[in-house]
Enzyme design. Structure first.
Site, PDB file in Angstrom:
ATOM      1  N   PHE A   1      10.953   0.357  16.177  1.00 52.70           N
ATOM      2  CA  PHE A   1      10.642   1.322  15.116  1.00 52.70           C
ATOM      3  C   PHE A   1       9.769   0.635  14.076  1.00 52.70           C
ATOM      4  CE2 PHE A   1      12.262   5.254  12.975  1.00 52.70           C
ATOM      5  CZ  PHE A   1      11.522   5.120  11.815  1.00 52.70           C
TER       6      PHE A   1
ATOM      7  N   THR B   1       7.416   6.104   3.085  1.00 49.14           N
ATOM      8  CA  THR B   1       6.592   5.791   4.258  1.00 49.14           C
ATOM      9  C   THR B   1       6.103   7.064   4.943  1.00 49.14           C
ATOM     10  OG1 THR B   1       8.480   5.662   5.764  1.00 49.14           O
ATOM     11  CG2 THR B   1       7.837   3.634   4.659  1.00 49.14           C
TER      12      THR B   1
ATOM     13  N   ARG C   1     -28.623  -4.889  28.024  1.00 45.74           N
ATOM     14  CA  ARG C   1     -27.681  -5.982  28.315  1.00 45.74           C
ATOM     15  C   ARG C   1     -26.705  -5.553  29.418  1.00 45.74           C
ATOM     16  NH1 ARG C   1     -26.050 -11.011  26.498  1.00 45.74           N
ATOM     17  NH2 ARG C   1     -27.737 -11.107  25.006  1.00 45.74           N
TER      18      ARG C   1
ATOM     19  N   CYS D   1     -11.176 -14.962  10.127  1.00 46.79           N
ATOM     20  CA  CYS D   1     -11.824 -14.291   8.988  1.00 46.79           C
ATOM     21  C   CYS D   1     -10.914 -14.326   7.775  1.00 46.79           C
ATOM     22  CB  CYS D   1     -12.206 -12.860   9.332  1.00 46.79           C
ATOM     23  SG  CYS D   1     -10.870 -11.669   9.154  1.00 46.79           S
TER      24      CYS D   1
ATOM     25  N   VAL E   1      11.729  14.623  -2.484  1.00 47.41           N
ATOM     26  CA  VAL E   1      12.595  13.439  -2.512  1.00 47.41           C
ATOM     27  C   VAL E   1      11.817  12.283  -1.874  1.00 47.41           C
ATOM     28  CG1 VAL E   1      14.774  12.456  -1.706  1.00 47.41           C
ATOM     29  CG2 VAL E   1      14.643  14.898  -2.302  1.00 47.41           C
TER      30      VAL E   1
ATOM     31  N   GLU F   1     -23.318  -5.039  11.934  1.00 48.12           N
ATOM     32  CA  GLU F   1     -24.683  -5.479  12.223  1.00 48.12           C
ATOM     33  C   GLU F   1     -25.709  -4.463  11.738  1.00 48.12           C
ATOM     34  OE1 GLU F   1     -25.339  -6.890  16.186  1.00 48.12           O
ATOM     35  OE2 GLU F   1     -27.505  -6.747  16.001  1.00 48.12           O
TER      36      GLU F   1
ATOM     37  N   GLY G   1      11.715   5.661   0.779  1.00 46.97           N
ATOM     38  CA  GLY G   1      10.824   4.559   1.193  1.00 46.97           C
ATOM     39  C   GLY G   1       9.357   4.907   1.029  1.00 46.97           C
TER      40      GLY G   1
ATOM     41  N   LEU H   1      20.325  15.687   1.657  1.00 48.17           N
ATOM     42  CA  LEU H   1      21.138  15.052   2.702  1.00 48.17           C
ATOM     43  C   LEU H   1      21.875  13.892   2.046  1.00 48.17           C
ATOM     44  CD1 LEU H   1      21.853  14.496   5.716  1.00 48.17           C
ATOM     45  CD2 LEU H   1      19.803  13.092   5.827  1.00 48.17           C
TER      46      LEU H   1
ATOM     47  N   GLU I   1     -19.067 -14.074  22.374  1.00 49.97           N
ATOM     48  CA  GLU I   1     -18.903 -12.864  23.171  1.00 49.97           C
ATOM     49  C   GLU I   1     -18.420 -13.098  24.603  1.00 49.97           C
ATOM     50  OE1 GLU I   1     -22.246  -9.832  21.856  1.00 49.97           O
ATOM     51  OE2 GLU I   1     -23.045 -11.846  22.089  1.00 49.97           O
TER      52      GLU I   1
ATOM     53  N   CYS J   1      -8.770 -11.200  14.872  1.00 54.98           N
ATOM     54  CA  CYS J   1      -9.628 -12.333  15.224  1.00 54.98           C
ATOM     55  C   CYS J   1      -8.975 -13.355  16.142  1.00 54.98           C
ATOM     56  CB  CYS J   1     -10.051 -13.089  13.965  1.00 54.98           C
ATOM     57  SG  CYS J   1     -10.910 -12.128  12.737  1.00 54.98           S
TER      58      CYS J   1
ATOM     59  N   CYS K   1       0.823  -1.222   0.000  1.00 61.75           N
ATOM     60  CA  CYS K   1       0.000   0.000   0.000  1.00 61.75           C
ATOM     61  C   CYS K   1       0.852   1.264   0.000  1.00 61.75           C
ATOM     62  CB  CYS K   1      -0.955   0.016   1.190  1.00 61.75           C
ATOM     63  SG  CYS K   1      -0.141   0.167   2.785  1.00 61.75           S
TER      64      CYS K   1
HETATM   65  C1  LIG Z   1       3.460   2.455   9.705  1.00 61.18           C
HETATM   66  C2  LIG Z   1       4.548   3.440   9.988  1.00 61.18           C
HETATM   67  C3  LIG Z   1       5.241   3.328  11.164  1.00 61.18           C
HETATM   68  C4  LIG Z   1       6.239   4.253  11.466  1.00 61.18           C
HETATM   69  N1  LIG Z   1       6.893   4.117  12.648  1.00 61.18           N
HETATM   70  C5  LIG Z   1       7.835   5.009  12.982  1.00 61.18           C
HETATM   71  C6  LIG Z   1       8.512   4.888  14.224  1.00 61.18           C
HETATM   72  O1  LIG Z   1       8.286   3.946  14.992  1.00 61.18           O
HETATM   73  N2  LIG Z   1       9.408   5.827  14.542  1.00 61.18           N
HETATM   74  C7  LIG Z   1       9.697   6.871  13.714  1.00 61.18           C
HETATM   75  O2  LIG Z   1      10.539   7.688  14.054  1.00 61.18           O
HETATM   76  N3  LIG Z   1       9.095   6.997  12.509  1.00 61.18           N
HETATM   77  C8  LIG Z   1       8.173   6.097  12.133  1.00 61.18           C
HETATM   78  N4  LIG Z   1       7.535   6.219  10.926  1.00 61.18           N
HETATM   79  C9  LIG Z   1       7.887   7.330  10.039  1.00 61.18           C
HETATM   80  C10 LIG Z   1       8.780   6.947   8.808  1.00 61.18           C
HETATM   81  O3  LIG Z   1       8.771   5.583   8.575  1.00 61.18           O
HETATM   82  C11 LIG Z   1      10.199   7.328   8.966  1.00 61.18           C
HETATM   83  O4  LIG Z   1      10.301   8.690   9.174  1.00 61.18           O
HETATM   84  C12 LIG Z   1      11.064   6.879   7.777  1.00 61.18           C
HETATM   85  O5  LIG Z   1      12.389   6.810   8.225  1.00 61.18           O
HETATM   86  C13 LIG Z   1      10.972   7.762   6.570  1.00 61.18           C
HETATM   87  O6  LIG Z   1      11.815   7.236   5.553  1.00 61.18           O
HETATM   88  P1  LIG Z   1      11.352   7.098   4.034  1.00 61.18           P
HETATM   89  O7  LIG Z   1      12.537   6.685   3.262  1.00 61.18           O
HETATM   90  O8  LIG Z   1      10.205   6.213   3.907  1.00 61.18           O
HETATM   91  O9  LIG Z   1      10.941   8.570   3.739  1.00 61.18           O
HETATM   92  P2  LIG Z   1      10.171   9.215   2.520  1.00 61.18           P
HETATM   93  O10 LIG Z   1       8.702   9.151   2.781  1.00 61.18           O
HETATM   94  O11 LIG Z   1      10.633   8.644   1.250  1.00 61.18           O
HETATM   95  O12 LIG Z   1      10.662  10.680   2.691  1.00 61.18           O
HETATM   96  C14 LIG Z   1      10.449  11.380   3.898  1.00 61.18           C
HETATM   97  C15 LIG Z   1      10.959  12.818   3.834  1.00 61.18           C
HETATM   98  O13 LIG Z   1      12.371  12.866   3.782  1.00 61.18           O
HETATM   99  C16 LIG Z   1      12.845  13.618   2.691  1.00 61.18           C
HETATM  100  N5  LIG Z   1      14.087  13.001   2.249  1.00 61.18           N
HETATM  101  C17 LIG Z   1      14.339  11.674   2.184  1.00 61.18           C
HETATM  102  N6  LIG Z   1      15.617  11.485   1.808  1.00 61.18           N
HETATM  103  C18 LIG Z   1      16.167  12.697   1.638  1.00 61.18           C
HETATM  104  C19 LIG Z   1      17.455  13.138   1.252  1.00 61.18           C
HETATM  105  N7  LIG Z   1      18.421  12.301   0.985  1.00 61.18           N
HETATM  106  N8  LIG Z   1      17.662  14.467   1.186  1.00 61.18           N
HETATM  107  C20 LIG Z   1      16.678  15.355   1.461  1.00 61.18           C
HETATM  108  N9  LIG Z   1      15.439  14.985   1.822  1.00 61.18           N
HETATM  109  C21 LIG Z   1      15.200  13.672   1.907  1.00 61.18           C
HETATM  110  C22 LIG Z   1      11.702  13.513   1.697  1.00 61.18           C
HETATM  111  O14 LIG Z   1      11.683  14.564   0.791  1.00 61.18           O
HETATM  112  C23 LIG Z   1      10.496  13.546   2.594  1.00 61.18           C
HETATM  113  O15 LIG Z   1      10.156  14.845   2.954  1.00 61.18           O
HETATM  114  C24 LIG Z   1       6.548   5.298  10.570  1.00 61.18           C
HETATM  115  C25 LIG Z   1       5.830   5.399   9.370  1.00 61.18           C
HETATM  116  C26 LIG Z   1       4.852   4.476   9.078  1.00 61.18           C
HETATM  117  C27 LIG Z   1       4.108   4.599   7.792  1.00 61.18           C
HETATM  118  S1  FES Z   2      -8.130 -13.795  10.942  1.00 58.26           S
HETATM  119 FE1  FES Z   2      -9.415 -12.040  10.923  1.00 58.26          FE
HETATM  120  S2  FES Z   2      -8.022 -10.430  11.077  1.00 58.26           S
HETATM  121 FE2  FES Z   2      -6.773 -12.176  11.317  1.00 58.26          FE
HETATM  122  S1  FES Z   3      -3.011  -2.029   3.914  1.00 58.45           S
HETATM  123 FE1  FES Z   3      -2.436  -1.897   5.983  1.00 58.45          FE
HETATM  124  S2  FES Z   3      -0.286  -1.970   5.808  1.00 58.45           S
HETATM  125 FE2  FES Z   3      -0.914  -1.809   3.804  1.00 58.45          FE
END
Ligand SMILES: Cc1cc2nc3c(=O)[nH]c(=O)nc-3n(C[C@H](O)[C@H](O)[C@H](O)COP(=O)(O)OP(=O)(O)OC[C@H]3O[C@@H](n4cnc5c(N)ncnc54)[C@H](O)[C@@H]3O)c2cc1C
Ligand code: FES
Ligand code: FES
Length: 1347
Positions: A355, A280, A898, A124, A275, A820, A278, A422, A1279, A161, A84
């Site tokens: 993390f 994320t 209930r 499920c 930029v 429901e 990942g 960076l 339940e 579940c 996703c």
């Molecule tokens: C489900 C989930 C859980 C998470 N859990 C944590 C957690 O536990 N702790 C935590 O601290 N964070 C968490 N995060 C946040 C995120 O994962 C981190 O911040 C991650 O390190 C971002 O890295 P990325 O490569 O995915 O960033 P991207 O989304 O690719 O980029 C993030 C930002 O950094 C900039 N950037 C990236 N590289 C450079 C570069 N070289 N130069 C200049 N700018 C740059 C991008 O332009 C953007 O603004 C979570 C996110 C999700 C979705």
């Molecule tokens: S079996 Fe339903 S969420 Fe895991």
């Molecule tokens: S749909 Fe939940 S982690 Fe991607």
């Protein structure tokens, strides 16, 4: 090529994106930079095995494996990732493996698919493909993993579940520990013989079984048989000349530079270009914050950004290094370098442990974490405390900056110039006299964002305890990660001792302030944490100094546990049930642990859920338009901008409804589409229908609505003040209350608030409506527990009779009561749109929409007055319940009824009055949720019984036992308790848990530890089985026997993972005396069994099972003459003979529960058919400094009568228990004072994860407890076990009491549910909490309110 910019080279056209999916080559010429892999798989390739659960990387349902060939190391890299969040454009030269690619029921199952299914780890099934792929990726990298590796692999996967235990159990067979005997005492190291398990459960007993599956039946795992990496891809990877790529989409261009120079030039040209490595962080911004980035720069493959260099001063990581890679490098450094050099590395590793999940760490870059500049980043505090060096570059050169308090310039801002990037970060070696620690405090340990995160570094003058340098860095305390510079300055030159500690704490309390209204709330807690974490650091350093021979004070032995770093133990478990008698025919599977009939298909991705139904040719997608105000008059609705947006076909508003715009499951007090007034945020006003989901959703956001705001009522307390109640106010009264209080030696008053709960079924609400083109007919595929209710409400809105509407339910990805009634809101709107356009229309709600719109468990507030004797016997109770019903009645009255029916839980009360008030508020209507008010009712009970025990200074267990019902007593609603087994459950639970020894051990532990405390609680439950609405206690079934002998079974219940269809097949199999393989259930539909009750109230096996039995008995009777005539014949022979003899081989069955019907006005009549009983004993350990807790052990004894299927029933017990654990200890919905839900996804709303299972879990189904009121002597189970998780809550309360005693506080105290870290910490009043007093109530507007 390196000298030419990617975009110049590509002009306006896109490059070819080449990648492989499950071994098949794909060349995509129109890759959309905004499309994620998940959408591509599901919509473009029709690979629907990979599921959408959240779209934000928080649930793992979309896990796939990405494989790359790394040319410079000639290595294949396999990673589990979240599809996703994986941009399609990032997949050039990548091999994608989905759940369909590793095995199938039709072809051959992969062992990871087979084992999760056969171990009963799929209910499920919606989470199952993701979990399968996480395990598969682990095995591809490490064919002989340990359990810790498995646990790490699952940090990013959620299941709502199963309770996780069976998944771990099944996959344990693939680990080096896999020879484990599952607690049966055969092997050395068995938890049952090494003293960790439940002492009595290894007793030999002939009719007791502890096997739920037989690992010997599993196909062997042979890692040499895995699918190979596509050879063509390997040669493409090695021969490619440039990594430069360009893809153009409608709103964004993806530029993948091939070299650092090109990247710097592109960044110079596009300073606002985003930029992405990942994705994320950026992925979340685009999906949930509506950000549009026209230029995306993707430098992930530039060598300089991926290099790791060991220098004299430390290790330099290129900014695009993933967190997984960084972790592996640092781990290796820790193993090889002298310990004093690796203090900073260890601190980074400690943060990486918690993390996100592995899927995120596999793609998220270290540079992404720094540059996001989040105030709650987990790594930035360490980097700041260690004063790391960052190398920044633009096309004119590079500069090096330190990560200090000048680097972050504001909320999500850094000192980088727009054209700069960076390049790398250097993480330094630590010095000989330097100590570094990192801390993260979050609601859930695994995969959660921090409340407060910190890193601390102190350097001493050599050989001394004199502070030479100190850096204290905190996240979560300001708009940026910050250094406590004032405090650090004050402590320079000071000796590491008690005085320094005191000075540090008062200085930090001054420096680390937070506005009382600060976003994120929990202000007092966060402030206290800054001190508590420093104290932990102080103790850790003190210990280390002493170890080095420095003359510092010794850490008191009772304080040692405060400095321990948390390391989870691999959970162990035992399941015990009554085996079927020897000699029973193998065909008769009733009572045997048969696997869920869809489990294998669920594990391979072949099971079809509603949104997996293939697209119709002319299908459209619908997005809802909802209110952003809690209470307002609608002045205008302007859809003109939306209507002119790409792909939009039509908008739908109230005027488009051909029938009635009023709706509601019991009372018609809701609108299908609001046109005049909105009464909650999320109230549905209209919808936009377009060619694709993206187009519909973008256009829905463009609909402009003007409101005239009205004052909302948000909380229960506000509703009480405004007397805003729905009618009637229910009362159950028995005995003589006045006399009871007079008789009492003590009278106490108390109160408790219990928060609501989000269902968080992994599959959100979905409807696909297909108009049939004639006579107003329409067919709906819906994920609902209530096919008939959906049918009737859709018919009402369309203005057609019910016989024109067919509702079909194949299976749901979880329901828990959330599907429901509230599903009808979406289904009706989708049906209206489909009917208006005469085209198929589909909508699957996004997770944030689902959470916003569909309500959840009712928050409750209980206020009580209880009279009791010196012995602890309760003689009078006056209790008032208030629930937050929300903006419509929905099922709230039944929920409250209930709660009242369970107000005494399992205790005999002679004089009692319970009243229930339904608060009308401006929140989305709350609704059914597993337990349906029962847990709320009993939670208040357990609060007052705990208060009674604490007032008397007696063990709560004694007071509970003293008040427990005995056989033949009656409830406050005058129902006599027959076949009463609670006392047996209680005694068995006491003995299986080793309660007395545990109790003594807990007391000893608490004497020996000041800052960690243990607590123990044993809690009973008695749960009434039947719908409280009499008419719902009926069910139908339709059974066809075809001439070839195959049987098609249909009944009124729906399958949502609870194994109902499996149990129905077992029942039919016994009655017809044929193997289950001859019986098939296809779906639930309103045109086969009409007028069905919702699948709810735990009663579906009882009701539908009896209807199935009835139908099958009719058919068996009709076949009997043919059996008699041909006794040696086969089933097929008898069926054929009957067919030729013109016998009707189709029968419908019916059942209604006899002798039911309670009347509130006379307090008479039977409310329930029978009761399901259970008892649980839990032990926990709390960290008084942080409020964190560990679930050490739980023993559950449950009376489910003669279990129809012990594997399914134990699955229900464990699943319900874990859901209850979430309810009582973890899950918190935050609402703003204006009624806006702030927690709308797995990122901010935490359900239990794998790591939350009690370390030792024993589940025992009570033996020899037949129930004469339900099918084959069984009992309902869905339940009742949920409430048993209250044992964990009250164990926590017990531990808090022990902590309070240390501060000289005793007696009852209020602890609201859930027992979150914040509540636990604040209740453990001590020297640190005193330094951070809360702001005065009413003097500020809080970020969130208790609703
Ligand atoms: C489900 C989930 C859980 C998470 N859990 C944590 C957690 O536990 N702790 C935590 O601290 N964070 C968490 N995060 C946040 C995120 O994962 C981190 O911040 C991650 O390190 C971002 O890295 P990325 O490569 O995915 O960033 P991207 O989304 O690719 O980029 C993030 C930002 O950094 C900039 N950037 C990236 N590289 C450079 C570069 N070289 N130069 C200049 N700018 C740059 C991008 O332009 C953007 O603004 C979570 C996110 C999700 C979705
Ligand atoms: S079996 Fe339903 S969420 Fe895991
Ligand atoms: S749909 Fe939940 S982690 Fe991607």
């Amino acid at each position: 090529m390196a000298d030419t910019d990617t975009e110049t080279r590509s002009g306006s056209g896109s490059d070819e994106l080449i990648f492989f999916v499950n071994g098949k080559k794909i060349v995509e010429r129109n890759a959309d930079p905004e499309m994620m892999l998940l959408t591509y798989l599901r919509r473009k390739l029709g690979l629907t095995g990979t599921k959408l659960g959240c779209a934000e990387g928080g649930c793992g349902a979309c896990t796939v494996m990405l494989s790359r060939y790394q040319t410079h190391t000639q290595q294949l890299l396999h990673h589990a990732v979240n599809a996703c969040l994986a941009p399609l454009c990032s997949l050039h030269l990548v091999a994608v493996t989905t759940v369909e690619g590793i095995g199938s029921v039709a072809r051959k199952l992969h062992p990871v698919q087979e084992r999760i299914a056969r171990a009963h780890g799929s209910q499920c099934g919606f989470c199952t493909p993701g979990i399968v792929m996480s395990m598969y990726a682990l095995l591809r990298n490490n064919p002989t993993p340990k359990m810790v590796d498995v646990e790490e692999a699952f940090q990013g996967n959620l299941c709502r579940c199963t309770g996780y235990r069976p998944i771990l159990e099944g996959y344990k067979t693939l680990t080096v520990e896999g020879g484990c005997c599952g607690g049966r005492g055969r092997d050395d190291g068995c938890c049952m013989t090494n003293g960790n398990g439940a002492e009595e459960s290894c007793e030999e007993d002939v009719d007791e079984s502890t096997f739920l599956f037989n690992a010997a039946d599993f196909a062997p795992f042979d890692p040499t048989q895995e699918v190979i990496f596509p050879p063509e891809l390997m040669s493409l990877t090695t021969t490619q000349t440039s990594a430069s790529l360009c893809f153009h989409g409608a709103r964004a261009t993806w530029l993948q530079p091939g070299s650092l120079d090109e990247f710097l030039r592109l960044k110079w040209k596009h300073p606002a270009g985003r930029v992405v490595v990942g994705n994320t962080e950026v992925g979340i911004e685009v999906k949930f914050k509506n950000m549009v980035y026209p230029v995306i720069l993707a430098p992930a493959f530039i060598p300089e950004l991926n290099t790791v260099t060991h220098t004299e001063d430390g290790v330099v990581f290129g900014a695009a290094c993933t967190l997984s890679h960084m972790g592996a490098v640092l781990k290796q450094a820790v193993e090889t370098l002298p310990p004093h050099q690796t203090q900073v590395f260890l601190a980074v590793l400690e943060q990486l442990r918690w993390f996100a999940g592995l899927q995120i760490r596999n793609v998220a870059a270290v540079g992404g974490n720094i540059m996001t500049a989040s105030p709650i980043s987990d790594l930035n505090p360490v980097f700041m405390a260690a004063s790391c060096r960052l190398t920044l570059m633009d096309k004119d050169g590079r500069r090096v900056v330190r990560m200090d308090d000048g680097f972050f310039t504001g909320y999500r801002k850094t000192s980088l110039r727009p054209q700069e990037i960076l390049l790398s970060i250097e993480i330094p070696y630590s010095k000989e006299s330097q100590f570094v620690s990192a801390f993260k405090q979050s609601p859930r340990r695994e995969d959660d964002i921090s409340i407060v995160t910190a890193a601390m570094s102190v350097t001493f003058a050599p050989g001394s305890e004199v502070v030479e340098d100190l850096r204290l860095s905190y996240g979560g305390m300001a708009a940026t990660t910050m250094l406590a510079t004032k405090t650090a300055k004050r402590l320079l030159g000071r000796q590491w001792g008690e005085e320094l500690l005191q000075e540090a704490c008062s200085s930090l309390a001054e420096e680390m302030t937070l506005d009382a209204s600060a976003p994120g709330g929990m202000v007092t807690y966060r402030r206290t944490l800054t001190l508590s974490l420093f104290y932990k650091f102080y103790l850790t350093v003190l210990q280390k100094l002493r170890e080095q021979g420095v003359n510092v004070v010794e850490v008191r032995s009772d304080c040692l546990s405060a400095a321990e770093v948390y390391h989870p133990e691999t959970p162990s478990s035992v399941q015990i049930y009554q085996a079927v008698l020897e000699g029973r025919g193998q065909n008769d599977v009733v009572g045997r642990p048969m696997m869920h009939l869809s489990a294998l298909k669920q594990a391979t991705g072949e099971a079809v859920y509603c949104d997996d139904v293939p697209l119709y040719e002319n299908e459209l997608y619908l997005a809802l338009v909802t209110s952003s105000k809690a209470h307002a008059n609608i002045l205008t609705i302007d859809a003109s901008a939306a209507e002119s947006m790409p792909g939009v076909v039509s908008c739908v508003f109230a005027a488009d409804i051909p029938g009635s715009n009023t709706t509601g499951p019991i009372q018609s007090d809701e609108t299908v589409l609001a046109s005049q007034q909105v009464t909650c945020v999320g109230h549905i006003i209209g919808a936009v229908v377009a060619d694709t989901q993206v187009h519909a959703q973008r256009a829905a956001k463009a609909v402009k609505i003007h409101y005239e705001e009205l004052k909302p009522v948000v909380t229960i307390q506000e509703a009480i003040a405004a007397q805003s109640f729905y009618q009637p106010i229910r009362t159950i009264q028995n005995g003589d209350l006045e006399a009871g209080f007079k008789q009492a030696d003590h009278i106490l008053e108390g109160e408790i608030h219990m928060g609501g709960q989000e269902h968080f079924y992994l599959e959100t609400n979905v409807t696909l409506a297909v108009p049939r083109g004639e006579d107003g007919e329409i067919e709906l595929f819906v994920s609902t527990q209530a096919a008939t209710k959906t049918q009737s409400l859709v018919a009402k809105a369309l203005g057609v009779p019910a016989n024109r509407v067919v509702v079909r339910v194949k299976r749901m990805g979880g329901g828990f009561g959330g599907k429901e009634t509230r599903t009808t809101l979406l289904s009706t709107v989708v049906a209206v749109a489909a009917s208006k356009l005469q085209r198929p229309v589909r909508c699957m709600l996004d997770r944030d929409e689902d959470m916003l719109i569909t309500g959840g468990r009712h928050p409750f507030y209980g206020k009580y007055k209880v009279g009791f004797l010196n012995s602890g016997k309760v003689v009078a109770l006056d209790v008032s319940y208030y629930c937050n019903a929300g903006n419509s009645m929905d099922l709230s009255l039944s929920v409250m009824e209930r709660a009242l029916f369970h107000m005494e839980n399992s205790y005999s009360l002679a004089n009692v009055r319970g009243r229930g008030f339904l608060c009308r508020t401006n929140l989305p209507s709350n609704t059914a949720f597993r337990g349906f008010g029962g847990p709320q009712g009993m939670m208040v009970t357990e609060s007052w019984i705990t208060d009674v025990a604490q007032t008397l200074g007696r063990p709560a267990e004694e007071v509970r036992r003293l008040n427990l019902y005995v056989e033949g007593q009656s409830t406050p609603y005058n129902q006599m308790l027959g076949q009463f087994t609670l006392d047996r459950c209680w005694d068995e639970c006491l003995s299986r848990s080793g309660y007395q020894q545990r109790h003594a051990a807990v007391n000893l532990y608490n004497k020996q530890n000041r800052w960690t405390k243990r607590g123990l609680a044993i809690v009973p439950t008695k749960f009434g089985i039947s719908f409280t609405a009499l008419f719902l206690n009926q069910a139908g079934a339709l059974v066809h026997i075809y001439a070839d002998g195959s049987v098609l079974l249909t009944h009124g219940g729906t399958e949502m993972g609870q194994g109902l269809h499996t149990k129905m097949v077992q029942i039919a199999s016994r009655v017809l005396d044929i193997p289950c393989s001859k019986i098939h259930i296809s779906e639930t539909s309103t045109n086969t069994v009409p007028n069905t009750s919702p699948t709810a109230a735990s009663a579906s096996s009882d009701l539908n099972g009896a209807a199935v039995q009835n139908a099958c008995e009719i058919l068996a009777t009709r076949l009997e003459p043919f059996k008699t005539k041909n006794p040696k014949g086969l089933w097929e022979d008898w069926v054929k003979a009957a067919y030729f003899d013109r016998v009707n081989l189709s029968a419908n069955g019916f059942y209604k529960t006899p002798d039911l019907g309670y009347a509130f006005d006379s307090n008479s009549g039977r409310a329930f058919n029978y009761f399901t009983y259970g008892v649980a004993c839990s032990e926990v350990e709390i960290d008084c400094l942080t409020g964190a807790h560990k679930n050490l052990s739980t023993t559950i004894v449950m009376d489910v009568g003669h279990s129809l299927n012990p594997a399914i029933d134990i699955g229900q017990v464990e699943g319900a228990f874990m859901q209850g654990l979430g309810l009582f200890t973890l899950e918190e919905l935050h609402y703003s004072p204006q009624g806006v839900l702030l927690t709308r996804g797995p990122g901010s709303y935490k359900i239990p994860a794998f790591g939350d299972i009690p370390t030792h879990l024993t589940v025992s189904l009570l033996r020899d407890a037949p129930n004469d009121k339900a099918i084959f002597a069984s009992k309902a189970v869905g339940e009742p076990p949920l409430f048993l998780a209250a044992s964990v809550f009250y164990a926590i309360k017990d531990a808090i009491s022990a902590a309070r005693v240390e501060s000289g506080i005793s007696g009852p105290f209020r602890l609201d549910s859930p027992a979150s870290g914040e509540r636990i910490r604040n209740a453990c009043s001590d020297r640190f909490t005193k330094l951070c007093p809360p702001a005065e109530r009413g003097s500020f507007t809080p970020w969130s309110v208790q609703v």
